[in-house]
Write a protein that holds these residues in place. Structure first.
Motif, PDB file in Angstrom:
ATOM      1  N   LEU A  62     -16.163 -22.898  15.859  1.00 34.72           N
ATOM      2  CA  LEU A  62     -15.913 -22.783  17.291  1.00 34.72           C
ATOM      3  C   LEU A  62     -16.758 -21.682  17.930  1.00 34.72           C
ATOM      4  CD1 LEU A  62     -14.096 -23.972  19.520  1.00 34.72           C
ATOM      5  CD2 LEU A  62     -12.439 -22.194  18.978  1.00 34.72           C
ATOM      6  N   PHE A  63     -16.887 -20.550  17.235  1.00 35.67           N
ATOM      7  CA  PHE A  63     -17.618 -19.400  17.774  1.00 35.67           C
ATOM      8  C   PHE A  63     -18.877 -19.099  16.976  1.00 35.67           C
ATOM      9  CE2 PHE A  63     -13.115 -18.569  18.831  1.00 35.67           C
ATOM     10  CZ  PHE A  63     -13.228 -18.543  20.205  1.00 35.67           C
ATOM     11  N   TYR A 110     -24.806 -14.519  15.068  1.00 41.36           N
ATOM     12  CA  TYR A 110     -26.245 -14.352  14.894  1.00 41.36           C
ATOM     13  C   TYR A 110     -26.702 -13.141  15.689  1.00 41.36           C
ATOM     14  CZ  TYR A 110     -25.862 -19.032  13.067  1.00 41.36           C
ATOM     15  OH  TYR A 110     -25.479 -20.113  12.332  1.00 41.36           O
ATOM     16  N   GLY A 111     -26.601 -11.979  15.060  1.00 36.95           N
ATOM     17  CA  GLY A 111     -27.017 -10.738  15.697  1.00 36.95           C
ATOM     18  C   GLY A 111     -27.494  -9.786  14.622  1.00 36.95           C
ATOM     19  N   ALA A 137     -21.715  -7.614  12.394  1.00 34.12           N
ATOM     20  CA  ALA A 137     -20.640  -7.138  11.512  1.00 34.12           C
ATOM     21  C   ALA A 137     -19.266  -7.248  12.171  1.00 34.12           C
ATOM     22  CB  ALA A 137     -20.901  -5.697  11.084  1.00 34.12           C
ATOM     23  N   PHE A 138     -19.163  -6.873  13.435  1.00 31.47           N
ATOM     24  CA  PHE A 138     -17.855  -6.890  14.088  1.00 31.47           C
ATOM     25  C   PHE A 138     -17.267  -8.291  14.200  1.00 31.47           C
ATOM     26  CE2 PHE A 138     -15.120  -7.064  17.851  1.00 31.47           C
ATOM     27  CZ  PHE A 138     -14.102  -6.238  17.393  1.00 31.47           C
ATOM     28  N   PRO A 139     -18.019  -9.293  14.677  1.00 26.65           N
ATOM     29  CA  PRO A 139     -17.438 -10.642  14.726  1.00 26.65           C
ATOM     30  C   PRO A 139     -17.077 -11.178  13.341  1.00 26.65           C
ATOM     31  CG  PRO A 139     -19.377 -10.548  16.125  1.00 26.65           C
ATOM     32  CD  PRO A 139     -19.327  -9.273  15.356  1.00 26.65           C
ATOM     33  N   SER A 140     -17.888 -10.856  12.335  1.00 24.24           N
ATOM     34  CA  SER A 140     -17.590 -11.325  10.980  1.00 24.24           C
ATOM     35  C   SER A 140     -16.317 -10.681  10.451  1.00 24.24           C
ATOM     36  CB  SER A 140     -18.752 -11.001  10.044  1.00 24.24           C
ATOM     37  OG  SER A 140     -19.914 -11.658  10.461  1.00 24.24           O
TER      38      SER A 140
END
Length: 84
Positions: free
Chosen positions: A44-45, A50-51, A57-60
């Protein structure tokens, strides 16, 4: 004088959640539900992963921790529903 209940009534029984079967099912359902939730949220996100550095790291980390919390919450609900 006898003050204890008979324990034959359903409302007097207390479930024993410390059995090996309950613990094993809790973790099995929890990890499977976490994987499914994590995969669904990733799909979904997927553009947010991809950064570089903290942008990746934060979204993961949020996905990993959030899916574990949701997965084990679902596991707890399922086991309460089937009263195992």
């Amino acid at each position: 004088s006898h003050t204890g209940g008979s324990m034959n009534n359903d409302d007097e029984r207390v479930s024993d959640n410390s059995t090996f079967t309950h613990t094993l099912l809790f973790y099995m359902i929890g990890f499977v539900a976490s994987a499914m939730v994590g995969f669904g949220l990733f799909k979904l996100f997927q553009d947010y992963f991809y950064g570089e550095g903290l942008n990746q790291a934060f979204p993961s980390l949020a996905l990993f921790i959030g899916s574990l919390i949701i997965g084990f919450f679902i596991s707890d609900l399922i086991l309460k529903k089937i009263k195992l």
